[in-house]
Write a protein that holds these residues in place. Structure first.
Motif, mmCIF file in Angstrom:
data_model
loop_
_atom_site.group_PDB
_atom_site.id
_atom_site.type_symbol
_atom_site.label_atom_id
_atom_site.label_comp_id
_atom_site.label_asym_id
_atom_site.label_seq_id
_atom_site.Cartn_x
_atom_site.Cartn_y
_atom_site.Cartn_z
ATOM 1 N N SER A 96 0.834 -1.200 0.000
ATOM 2 C CA SER A 96 0.000 0.000 0.000
ATOM 3 C C SER A 96 0.871 1.253 0.000
ATOM 4 C CB SER A 96 -0.957 0.009 1.182
ATOM 5 O OG SER A 96 -0.263 0.065 2.402
ATOM 6 N N GLN A 156 0.657 4.078 -2.948
ATOM 7 C CA GLN A 156 0.491 5.499 -2.647
ATOM 8 C C GLN A 156 1.600 6.322 -3.283
ATOM 9 O OE1 GLN A 156 -0.294 6.412 1.492
ATOM 10 N NE2 GLN A 156 -1.307 4.450 1.746
ATOM 11 N N TRP A 157 2.826 5.836 -3.238
ATOM 12 C CA TRP A 157 3.945 6.555 -3.838
ATOM 13 C C TRP A 157 3.753 6.685 -5.344
ATOM 14 C CZ3 TRP A 157 7.616 6.227 -7.528
ATOM 15 C CH2 TRP A 157 8.664 7.144 -7.458
ATOM 16 N N HIS A 214 0.950 9.220 -6.154
ATOM 17 C CA HIS A 214 1.290 10.603 -5.817
ATOM 18 C C HIS A 214 2.454 11.166 -6.625
ATOM 19 C CE1 HIS A 214 -1.636 10.970 -2.664
ATOM 20 N NE2 HIS A 214 -1.186 9.881 -2.061
ATOM 21 N N LEU A 273 -6.002 2.770 1.711
ATOM 22 C CA LEU A 273 -6.057 3.198 0.320
ATOM 23 C C LEU A 273 -7.389 3.839 -0.086
ATOM 24 C CD1 LEU A 273 -4.174 0.210 -1.342
ATOM 25 C CD2 LEU A 273 -3.300 2.471 -0.798
ATOM 26 N N LEU A 304 -7.450 7.035 -2.149
ATOM 27 C CA LEU A 304 -7.042 6.931 -3.552
ATOM 28 C C LEU A 304 -8.197 6.545 -4.470
ATOM 29 C CD1 LEU A 304 -3.629 5.063 -3.244
ATOM 30 C CD2 LEU A 304 -4.046 7.521 -3.382
ATOM 31 N N TYR A 347 -6.561 5.158 -10.164
ATOM 32 C CA TYR A 347 -6.514 4.010 -9.256
ATOM 33 C C TYR A 347 -7.833 3.252 -9.295
ATOM 34 C CZ TYR A 347 -6.334 1.306 -4.936
ATOM 35 O OH TYR A 347 -6.360 0.286 -4.030
#
Length: 63
Positions: free
Chosen positions: A14, A18-19, A22, A44, A47, A53
């Motif tokens: 996760s 996220q990285w 973003h 998450l 997102l 996503y």
């Protein structure tokens, strides 16, 4: 580019998802996870409103 993540709701995966979301603006990320006791989908959830996503609950296995 399309990226497929399996078991992406765990702690380490996760963070990677996220990285990616973003720090990129052109990668479509699809996440498939079985959601067992060791996962936390709330990590998450923010997102899920982004168009890059997509989450599917399921299990990837051999046919």
């Amino acid at each position: 580019m399309n990226i497929l993540a399996t078991d992406g709701v765990g702690f380490t995966d996760s963070a990677l998802i996220q990285w990616i979301i973003h720090h990129t603006t052109h990668h479509q990320l699809i996440n498939i996870d079985k959601l067992t006791y060791a996962t936390n989908r709330q990590i998450l959830e923010p997102l899920e409103v982004q168009s890059l996503y997509t989450f599917y609950q399921g299990k990837v296995k051999r046919a």
